[in-house]
Motif scaffolding. Structure first.
Motif, PDB file in Angstrom:
ATOM      1  N   SER A   1      17.564 -33.286 -15.146  1.00 10.17           N
ATOM      2  CA  SER A   1      17.604 -33.288 -16.642  1.00 10.17           C
ATOM      3  C   SER A   1      16.644 -34.278 -16.904  1.00 10.17           C
ATOM      4  O   SER A   1      16.556 -35.307 -16.299  1.00 10.17           O
ATOM      5  N   ARG A   2      15.857 -33.980 -18.003  1.00 11.98           N
ATOM      6  CA  ARG A   2      15.138 -34.979 -18.533  1.00 11.98           C
ATOM      7  C   ARG A   2      15.854 -35.823 -19.552  1.00 11.98           C
ATOM      8  O   ARG A   2      16.618 -35.638 -20.248  1.00 11.98           O
ATOM      9  N   THR A   3      15.319 -37.212 -19.433  1.00 11.90           N
ATOM     10  CA  THR A   3      15.979 -38.209 -20.339  1.00 11.90           C
ATOM     11  C   THR A   3      15.117 -38.858 -21.305  1.00 11.90           C
ATOM     12  O   THR A   3      13.892 -38.902 -21.300  1.00 11.90           O
ATOM     13  N   PHE A   4      15.926 -39.259 -22.334  1.00 15.85           N
ATOM     14  CA  PHE A   4      14.996 -39.723 -23.678  1.00 15.85           C
ATOM     15  C   PHE A   4      15.850 -40.584 -24.444  1.00 15.85           C
ATOM     16  O   PHE A   4      17.157 -40.467 -24.176  1.00 15.85           O
ATOM     17  N   CYS A   5      15.495 -41.494 -25.345  1.00 10.72           N
ATOM     18  CA  CYS A   5      16.205 -42.083 -26.369  1.00 10.72           C
ATOM     19  C   CYS A   5      16.507 -41.535 -27.315  1.00 10.72           C
ATOM     20  O   CYS A   5      15.766 -40.740 -28.118  1.00 10.72           O
TER      21      CYS A   5
ATOM     22  N   PHE B   1      16.972 -50.227 -19.014  1.00  8.92           N
ATOM     23  CA  PHE B   1      17.467 -50.292 -17.418  1.00  8.92           C
ATOM     24  C   PHE B   1      17.194 -51.479 -16.645  1.00  8.92           C
ATOM     25  O   PHE B   1      16.150 -51.986 -17.007  1.00  8.92           O
ATOM     26  N   GLU B   2      17.903 -51.500 -15.592  1.00  4.49           N
ATOM     27  CA  GLU B   2      17.463 -52.299 -14.381  1.00  4.49           C
ATOM     28  C   GLU B   2      17.686 -51.387 -13.274  1.00  4.49           C
ATOM     29  O   GLU B   2      18.847 -50.627 -13.105  1.00  4.49           O
ATOM     30  N   ALA B   3      16.636 -51.371 -12.447  1.00  3.78           N
ATOM     31  CA  ALA B   3      16.371 -50.625 -11.206  1.00  3.78           C
ATOM     32  C   ALA B   3      16.375 -51.492  -9.942  1.00  3.78           C
ATOM     33  O   ALA B   3      15.879 -52.787 -10.081  1.00  3.78           O
TER      34      ALA B   3
ATOM     35  N   THR C   1      20.444 -42.991  -7.644  1.00  2.20           N
ATOM     36  CA  THR C   1      21.135 -43.270  -8.799  1.00  2.20           C
ATOM     37  C   THR C   1      22.009 -44.569  -8.907  1.00  2.20           C
ATOM     38  O   THR C   1      21.949 -45.132 -10.120  1.00  2.20           O
ATOM     39  N   ASP C   2      22.574 -44.672  -7.920  1.00  2.00           N
ATOM     40  CA  ASP C   2      23.432 -45.857  -7.857  1.00  2.00           C
ATOM     41  C   ASP C   2      22.528 -47.317  -7.953  1.00  2.00           C
ATOM     42  O   ASP C   2      23.508 -48.183  -8.003  1.00  2.00           O
ATOM     43  N   GLU C   3      21.408 -47.047  -7.975  1.00  2.00           N
ATOM     44  CA  GLU C   3      20.627 -48.436  -7.828  1.00  2.00           C
ATOM     45  C   GLU C   3      20.036 -48.738  -9.400  1.00  2.00           C
ATOM     46  O   GLU C   3      19.385 -49.561  -9.764  1.00  2.00           O
ATOM     47  N   ILE C   4      20.448 -47.879 -10.259  1.00  2.00           N
ATOM     48  CA  ILE C   4      20.052 -47.673 -11.913  1.00  2.00           C
ATOM     49  C   ILE C   4      21.294 -48.307 -12.615  1.00  2.00           C
ATOM     50  O   ILE C   4      22.331 -47.544 -12.509  1.00  2.00           O
ATOM     51  N   SER C   5      21.025 -49.362 -13.360  1.00  2.00           N
ATOM     52  CA  SER C   5      22.094 -49.778 -14.316  1.00  2.00           C
ATOM     53  C   SER C   5      21.392 -49.506 -15.797  1.00  2.00           C
ATOM     54  O   SER C   5      20.342 -49.938 -16.046  1.00  2.00           O
ATOM     55  N   TRP C   6      22.156 -49.064 -16.715  1.00  2.00           N
ATOM     56  CA  TRP C   6      21.740 -48.699 -18.232  1.00  2.00           C
ATOM     57  C   TRP C   6      22.180 -49.931 -18.915  1.00  2.00           C
ATOM     58  O   TRP C   6      23.409 -49.973 -18.798  1.00  2.00           O
ATOM     59  N   THR C   7      21.453 -50.738 -19.382  1.00  2.00           N
ATOM     60  CA  THR C   7      21.903 -52.092 -19.636  1.00  2.00           C
ATOM     61  C   THR C   7      21.661 -52.332 -21.253  1.00  2.00           C
ATOM     62  O   THR C   7      22.118 -53.388 -21.910  1.00  2.00           O
ATOM     63  N   GLY C   8      20.735 -51.393 -21.933  1.00  2.00           N
ATOM     64  CA  GLY C   8      20.753 -51.636 -23.571  1.00  2.00           C
ATOM     65  C   GLY C   8      22.099 -51.264 -24.117  1.00  2.00           C
ATOM     66  O   GLY C   8      23.115 -50.618 -23.852  1.00  2.00           O
TER      67      GLY C   8
ATOM     68  N   PRO D   1      23.542 -45.042 -21.635  1.00  2.00           N
ATOM     69  CA  PRO D   1      22.383 -44.386 -20.799  1.00  2.00           C
ATOM     70  C   PRO D   1      21.572 -43.488 -21.820  1.00  2.00           C
ATOM     71  O   PRO D   1      22.167 -43.225 -22.916  1.00  2.00           O
ATOM     72  N   PRO D   2      20.576 -43.006 -21.365  1.00  2.00           N
ATOM     73  CA  PRO D   2      19.706 -42.239 -22.216  1.00  2.00           C
ATOM     74  C   PRO D   2      20.473 -40.908 -22.413  1.00  2.00           C
ATOM     75  O   PRO D   2      21.281 -40.287 -21.662  1.00  2.00           O
ATOM     76  N   SER D   3      19.943 -39.946 -23.566  1.00  2.72           N
ATOM     77  CA  SER D   3      20.385 -38.767 -23.688  1.00  2.72           C
ATOM     78  C   SER D   3      19.527 -37.768 -22.559  1.00  2.72           C
ATOM     79  O   SER D   3      18.621 -38.190 -22.123  1.00  2.72           O
ATOM     80  N   THR D   4      20.130 -36.615 -22.297  1.00  4.96           N
ATOM     81  CA  THR D   4      19.457 -35.806 -21.414  1.00  4.96           C
ATOM     82  C   THR D   4      19.402 -34.475 -21.739  1.00  4.96           C
ATOM     83  O   THR D   4      20.167 -33.900 -22.868  1.00  4.96           O
ATOM     84  N   TRP D   5      18.581 -33.672 -21.225  1.00  7.20           N
ATOM     85  CA  TRP D   5      18.276 -32.240 -21.420  1.00  7.20           C
ATOM     86  C   TRP D   5      18.029 -31.451 -20.159  1.00  7.20           C
ATOM     87  O   TRP D   5      17.090 -31.988 -19.542  1.00  7.20           O
ATOM     88  N   ARG D   6      18.786 -30.601 -19.861  1.00  8.42           N
ATOM     89  CA  ARG D   6      18.667 -29.810 -18.519  1.00  8.42           C
ATOM     90  C   ARG D   6      17.520 -29.355 -18.568  1.00  8.42           C
ATOM     91  O   ARG D   6      17.432 -28.111 -19.269  1.00  8.42           O
ATOM     92  N   SER D   7      16.464 -29.536 -17.859  1.00  7.76           N
ATOM     93  CA  SER D   7      15.143 -29.029 -17.881  1.00  7.76           C
ATOM     94  C   SER D   7      14.897 -28.110 -16.590  1.00  7.76           C
ATOM     95  O   SER D   7      13.845 -27.176 -16.677  1.00  7.76           O
TER      96      SER D   7
END
Length: 140
Positions: A71-75, A16-18, A49-56, A60-66
């Motif tokens: 939502s929690r994010t993970f690879c 990511f880039e923030a 949210t609009d200041e984050i770019s998923w660059t890899g 974007p990461p996977s999410t789980w609604r917590s």
């Protein structure tokens, strides 16, 4: 030009880039954070949210609604916890996933859910604060 931060997961698939100012850097000892990361205390910082770019290469990461609001994010490849995407719209990133976590702008200034940590656990955030800071001591 606004400040830019970068980081990512353990395997490098999710990057990511923030941009802009880091907001609300804090530590947290709630049970949800403990289970999300496996750590007794986590360190977080927020960005719009609009200041984050998923660059890899993994996007974007996977999410789980917590919860009802996040939502929690993970690879999905290596399982690294990255943070949370809130409905506000805010992305809260774990400070440990930044390439340069020692940046002063990322230094936690408060501690949430102090009562959820084991009695023997002490996240000593105040040790890093200047002694003249009036909030030093409020973070035990």
């Amino acid at each position: 030009m606004s400040k830019r931060y970068s980081g990512g997961c353990l395997c490098g698939s999710i990057r990511f880039e923030a941009a802009g100012a880091a907001a609300k850097p804090h530590t947290c000892s709630c049970k949800m954070c403990q289970r999300h990361t496996g750590a007794l205390t986590t360190a977080w910082v927020e960005f719009p949210t609009d200041e984050i770019s998923w660059t890899g290469p993994g996007g974007p990461p996977s999410t789980w609604r917590s919860s009802d609001f996040s939502s929690r994010t993970f690879c999905p490849t290596c399982g690294s916890s990255l943070g949370a995407i809130d409905d506000e719209p805010i992305v809260a990133l774990l400070i440990g996933v930044f390439d340069k976590p020692d940046d002063k702008a990322l230094m936690p200034i408060s501690h949430a859910f102090r009562d959820c940590r084991p009695k023997w656990w002490c996240a000593d955030v105040k040790a890093a604060l200047p002694q003249s800071d009036p909030s030093a001591g409020a973070l035990d």
